[in-house]
Each structure stands twice: as structure tokens, then as C-alpha cells.
Write a protein that holds these residues in place. Sequence first.
Motif, PDB file in Angstrom:
ATOM      1  N   ASN A 161     -53.515   9.245   1.518  1.00  0.00           N
ATOM      2  CA  ASN A 161     -53.929  10.193   0.486  1.00  0.00           C
ATOM      3  C   ASN A 161     -52.918  11.334   0.431  1.00  0.00           C
ATOM      4  N   GLY A 162     -51.672  10.976   0.192  1.00  0.00           N
ATOM      5  CA  GLY A 162     -50.582  11.946   0.173  1.00  0.00           C
ATOM      6  C   GLY A 162     -49.251  11.240   0.021  1.00  0.00           C
ATOM      7  N   VAL A 163     -48.169  12.004   0.150  1.00  0.00           N
ATOM      8  CA  VAL A 163     -46.824  11.462  -0.030  1.00  0.00           C
ATOM      9  C   VAL A 163     -46.548  10.385   1.011  1.00  0.00           C
ATOM     10  N   VAL A 164     -45.982   9.268   0.561  1.00  0.00           N
ATOM     11  CA  VAL A 164     -45.607   8.185   1.466  1.00  0.00           C
ATOM     12  C   VAL A 164     -44.116   8.301   1.763  1.00  0.00           C
ATOM     13  N   SER A 165     -43.756   8.221   3.035  1.00  0.00           N
ATOM     14  CA  SER A 165     -42.374   8.432   3.443  1.00  0.00           C
ATOM     15  C   SER A 165     -41.570   7.135   3.455  1.00  0.00           C
ATOM     16  N   ASP A 166     -41.822   6.257   4.402  1.00  0.00           N
ATOM     17  CA  ASP A 166     -41.013   5.037   4.555  1.00  0.00           C
ATOM     18  C   ASP A 166     -41.922   3.930   5.067  1.00  0.00           C
ATOM     19  N   SER A 167     -42.531   3.181   4.142  1.00  0.00           N
ATOM     20  CA  SER A 167     -43.548   2.212   4.544  1.00  0.00           C
ATOM     21  C   SER A 167     -43.239   0.773   4.146  1.00  0.00           C
ATOM     22  N   LEU A 168     -42.200   0.551   3.380  1.00  0.00           N
ATOM     23  CA  LEU A 168     -41.900  -0.800   2.890  1.00  0.00           C
ATOM     24  C   LEU A 168     -41.732  -1.763   4.053  1.00  0.00           C
ATOM     25  N   GLN A 169     -42.409  -2.917   3.969  1.00  0.00           N
ATOM     26  CA  GLN A 169     -42.399  -3.872   5.064  1.00  0.00           C
ATOM     27  C   GLN A 169     -42.375  -5.296   4.516  1.00  0.00           C
ATOM     28  N   ALA A 170     -41.905  -6.213   5.359  1.00  0.00           N
ATOM     29  CA  ALA A 170     -41.858  -7.634   5.015  1.00  0.00           C
ATOM     30  C   ALA A 170     -42.665  -8.417   6.039  1.00  0.00           C
ATOM     31  N   ILE A 171     -43.501  -9.354   5.556  1.00  0.00           N
ATOM     32  CA  ILE A 171     -44.345 -10.162   6.434  1.00  0.00           C
ATOM     33  C   ILE A 171     -44.144 -11.631   6.098  1.00  0.00           C
ATOM     34  N   ARG A 172     -43.806 -12.408   7.132  1.00  0.00           N
ATOM     35  CA  ARG A 172     -43.644 -13.850   6.977  1.00  0.00           C
ATOM     36  C   ARG A 172     -44.451 -14.545   8.066  1.00  0.00           C
ATOM     37  N   LYS A 173     -45.381 -15.408   7.658  1.00  0.00           N
ATOM     38  CA  LYS A 173     -46.208 -16.140   8.615  1.00  0.00           C
ATOM     39  C   LYS A 173     -46.877 -15.200   9.614  1.00  0.00           C
ATOM     40  N   HIS A 174     -47.436 -14.102   9.092  1.00  0.00           N
ATOM     41  CA  HIS A 174     -48.212 -13.135   9.882  1.00  0.00           C
ATOM     42  C   HIS A 174     -47.350 -12.332  10.859  1.00  0.00           C
ATOM     43  N   LYS A 175     -46.031 -12.304  10.654  1.00  0.00           N
ATOM     44  CA  LYS A 175     -45.152 -11.518  11.510  1.00  0.00           C
ATOM     45  C   LYS A 175     -44.246 -10.636  10.652  1.00  0.00           C
ATOM     46  N   PHE A 176     -43.938  -9.443  11.165  1.00  0.00           N
ATOM     47  CA  PHE A 176     -43.017  -8.557  10.473  1.00  0.00           C
ATOM     48  C   PHE A 176     -41.591  -9.061  10.631  1.00  0.00           C
ATOM     49  N   VAL A 177     -40.828  -9.013   9.550  1.00  0.00           N
ATOM     50  CA  VAL A 177     -39.430  -9.431   9.571  1.00  0.00           C
ATOM     51  C   VAL A 177     -38.590  -8.392   8.839  1.00  0.00           C
ATOM     52  N   ASN A 178     -37.271  -8.554   8.937  1.00  0.00           N
ATOM     53  CA  ASN A 178     -36.342  -7.653   8.263  1.00  0.00           C
ATOM     54  C   ASN A 178     -36.492  -7.768   6.748  1.00  0.00           C
ATOM     55  N   ILE A 179     -36.524  -6.636   6.066  1.00  0.00           N
ATOM     56  CA  ILE A 179     -36.735  -6.609   4.620  1.00  0.00           C
ATOM     57  C   ILE A 179     -35.662  -7.393   3.870  1.00  0.00           C
ATOM     58  N   LEU A 180     -34.432  -7.369   4.380  1.00  0.00           N
ATOM     59  CA  LEU A 180     -33.313  -8.002   3.695  1.00  0.00           C
ATOM     60  C   LEU A 180     -33.060  -9.435   4.166  1.00  0.00           C
ATOM     61  N   ASP A 181     -33.896  -9.919   5.074  1.00  0.00           N
ATOM     62  CA  ASP A 181     -33.690 -11.253   5.641  1.00  0.00           C
ATOM     63  C   ASP A 181     -34.301 -12.326   4.746  1.00  0.00           C
ATOM     64  N   ASN A 182     -33.460 -13.237   4.258  1.00  0.00           N
ATOM     65  CA  ASN A 182     -33.904 -14.395   3.473  1.00  0.00           C
ATOM     66  C   ASN A 182     -34.916 -13.997   2.394  1.00  0.00           C
ATOM     67  N   PRO A 183     -34.503 -13.172   1.435  1.00  0.00           N
ATOM     68  CA  PRO A 183     -35.436 -12.705   0.397  1.00  0.00           C
ATOM     69  C   PRO A 183     -36.106 -13.867  -0.332  1.00  0.00           C
ATOM     70  N   GLY A 184     -37.397 -13.684  -0.606  1.00  0.00           N
ATOM     71  CA  GLY A 184     -38.186 -14.714  -1.256  1.00  0.00           C
ATOM     72  C   GLY A 184     -39.033 -15.513  -0.297  1.00  0.00           C
ATOM     73  N   SER A 185     -38.754 -15.385   1.018  1.00  0.00           N
ATOM     74  CA  SER A 185     -39.512 -16.138   2.016  1.00  0.00           C
ATOM     75  C   SER A 185     -40.568 -15.282   2.706  1.00  0.00           C
ATOM     76  N   ALA A 186     -40.634 -14.000   2.385  1.00  0.00           N
ATOM     77  CA  ALA A 186     -41.596 -13.095   3.018  1.00  0.00           C
ATOM     78  C   ALA A 186     -42.218 -12.181   1.966  1.00  0.00           C
ATOM     79  N   ASP A 187     -43.434 -11.756   2.230  1.00  0.00           N
ATOM     80  CA  ASP A 187     -44.119 -10.817   1.348  1.00  0.00           C
ATOM     81  C   ASP A 187     -43.588  -9.412   1.587  1.00  0.00           C
ATOM     82  N   LEU A 188     -43.360  -8.675   0.510  1.00  0.00           N
ATOM     83  CA  LEU A 188     -42.961  -7.271   0.598  1.00  0.00           C
ATOM     84  C   LEU A 188     -44.099  -6.407   0.079  1.00  0.00           C
TER      85      LEU A 188
END
Length: 479
Positions: A348-375
Motif C-alpha cells: 500500500n505504497g511505492v514499490v521499489s524493486d520487486s520484479l521477479q521470475a518464477i520457473r517450476k516454483h523456483k526463482f530464477v534470473n529475470i534475463l535467463d531464457n526469456p519466455g520460460s518463466a513467469d514475470l
Amino acid sequence: MLRKLLFQQTPKAYRFLSTQSTLPLRNKGSVFSYCSSSQPEIPPSNSIEQLQDQPEKTISIDRSGLYNAPEHSHEPSTDSELVKHLKGIIKFRGGPISVAEYMEEVLTNPKAGFYINRDVFGAEGDFITSPEVSQMFGEMVGVWAMCLWEQMGQPKRVNLVELGPGRGTLMADLLRGASKFKIFMESLHIHMVECSPALQKLQHQKLKCMDEDSTTEGVDKMSRSTLAGTPVSWHATLEQVPTGLPTIIIAHEFYDALPVHQFQRGSRGWCEKMIDVTEASLFRFVLSPQPTPATLYLMKRCKWVVSEEVEKLNQIEVCPRAMDLTYTLAKRIGTDGGGALVIDYGLNGVVSDSLQAIRKHKFVNILDNPGSADLSAYVDFASIKHSAEEASDDVSVHGPITQSQFLGSLRINFRVEALLQNCKDEQAESLRTGYWRLVGDGEAPFWEGPEEQAPIGMGTRYMAMAIVNKKQGIPIPFQ
């Protein structure tokens, strides 16, 4: 796996070292400090490289050999079609793209987007949502919708709209739970706003629909759900849903997938983070040397918060799409009547740095193999509130409250008790764990199984907000 996903901290694919700025942001009056090419700056992180300016204030980027294969090399490219597409956009423009554009392509590219051609939900997918945890979630949202319909004066015709319906589980549970309330059910025309053909098919199956010719203006094809005899239509955007009728809108875990722009503060002010390609043909973050179009939304967002709060931040995320969507739905609610329910994880306020990537229930690098993980990114509920209030004087905004408060006030505890009285032992365990995941906080105290399988409560991680026409009063359970 849900336990690991919920307990793990939001990953930072690229972190920045703190930089002391001698030019603090001013968002009162007409002064706003943003990125200017007159003062070149090198960011304090090896993961971000600053585009340099020429003395004439023009950008010069050395891209020699960036996309050319080595001489006489005939090795096939291992890049996916989406990666080739993203690199092609950057090459064609001669410069980087925004994080928001990258996110949009990764999620909804018509040929290779993450959501477009696959089922990404549930235990076998990449993440689990509340409707997939328990039928009670959709049933409680149905209770909320019926209560709002009562406050609206029980109109004979209502548009019930769901944004991003996933598999259609929430709507199916809502219809089953409300099927005994004939007057309410007969008033509904369901509109599913979904851009993925694959998910549209799953929703069609989940709602047990039969196709028929449409007699509704602006609707080319319509189906009817055999769960409750309710007409169902599909649309790519909210704007395609016919206007002129009172409308109830449900947006569950929809806002978090809308593309965000990221800004980093330096000595020259706020600069937008962009995505470029290295000479080794790898994706990397860079900073824009000039103000970008999204800077206007950053300025707007900073108007809604005291300057002292912004000055503490080195990064800010803004979501223009969320602001514009909220403006559109608030205008519609103000004119046609009805309301919207937004449930998502966020602040309920300003968001700083929250963008994340999830592949098969695990966090992965945002720039790793784009299209294979949810952002996804945290939802800025304060921004939603301000956008709605600016859109129409005829709407009021309530919340956010936690998902636990929302479901508890709708008496989900009575529902789980009723279900437990008529179920088998294995069903009882599933009901108890599902209930805890929806309203609990942390590990379930009753769990006696393996620690790594303990159900984790999402009750305080998710928040609920309502936007309604003022004539209808304060909606349940936000009184």
C-alpha cells in the motif's frame, strides 16, 4: 514447493550499490529531478552499464559485431524464437528496450509468450494461485459479488467480468457456489478477459460451456455455461466488454503481471533501467541517459507521495498499464454502476524493486531464457487508489485489507466447518491445508507431516481492495 516459493525472499536479479545523490528528488511544485545527458554517470554496479553521451549531447553506441556471427562460422544459433525476436527489436531500434516492453513480450508475445500456449498454473505448472488451492476462495468471491449485487438494487442484467481468469477455476467455483440463488444467476452475463487462446480453451472446458450464436451487440461469439445456464463471452481487453450495464469486475492476480517500468536514482536524478545486448549477445541492464516517456508516469506517481518517502528510495517501479486500466474501469463503474474487486500481492505504497521470475516454483534470473518463466511484480495499491479517484468523482475506494481479513469477514470459517462435516479423511486434510494457505500466516501449526511439505499461509501476503459506485455505499466486508 509452495513452501519454498512463499518463504524465499523476492530475488534481485541485479542489485545496485548505494549512490549518494547531491540532487535530491523534488516532487512538490514544478521541480522534478530526472536523468539528463549533460552529466554523464557510471552506475555503481557491474551488472548495469551506462550509455555514454557525446559532447554534442547525442548518443553514440558501439555495436560493431554485436549481432554478426564470427567470420566463416556456420554454427546454428541456440537462441529461442523469442530471444531472437527480442534481440531483433533492440537491433532494429539501435538501442535498448524498457523493462516493461521486455516483460510484455516475455509474457504475451503472440507466438512464444509465457502465457500464450501453455497451462502455467497449479502443482504441475510454474506457480499456484488461490483458486487452485481451494474451492472456498471462488465461493467467497461469489459471496462478495452477490452482496454487491444486493447493494446495487438487484439489477436484472449485470456484466460479471473476470480479468485474467487463468484456468477458469475461480469463476467455476463462483458459479457452483451461487447456483442456488436463481435471481442472481439469471441476471449475469459473464465476460472473460483473456488474451491467451490456450487458456481460453481451458476456461471453456472448466465452465463446461456450449457454443451458440450471439445476439448481444458487440459480441461475435458466445457460449453458455452448463454449470448454471449463464452466458459467457471472451474478450482480449476490458475495452471490448460491452458498456451500458452495471458491471462487477474481478481482478485476482491480474495486476501483478502488468508490465512495470523500473527507475534508478543517481546523481543526475531518476534514470530508467533498460535492457540491451552485450557484444557476447547476452542480455544486460543499462540506464537511459535521457528522460523516457515513462518518466511522465514516474512524475505522476511521485505526486501522490510525500517527498521524504521518495528520497529514501534508490529505485522505483511504476506501472502505467495499471494506472490506465484502473482509470478505465473506474470510469465505467462511475457511469454504469457496479464495482471491482482487486486481490493480489503488493504494497500500500511505492514499490521499489520487486520484479521477479518464477520457473517450476523456483526463482530464477529475470534475463535467463526469456519466455520460460513467469514475470511478476508487486502491486502498488496506493497507485490504484489514486488512479481510481482521479478517474471519477462517482466512485469510492476501500482497502486494502489482507486476504485473511477479507475471507474471514465473509465467514470462510463457517464454510470450511460445513465442508468438513461431509467429507472423507483425505478430503478433510486437503480442506484444512487449503484453508490455512488462504487465511494463515507462516507454517500451519497443525501440520504433522514432513517439514518441507508444511502448508504456508498466504493470508497476510495478499491484499484486497474494492472500487465501487458511491451510490451503493460501502461494500462488504470493508465497513
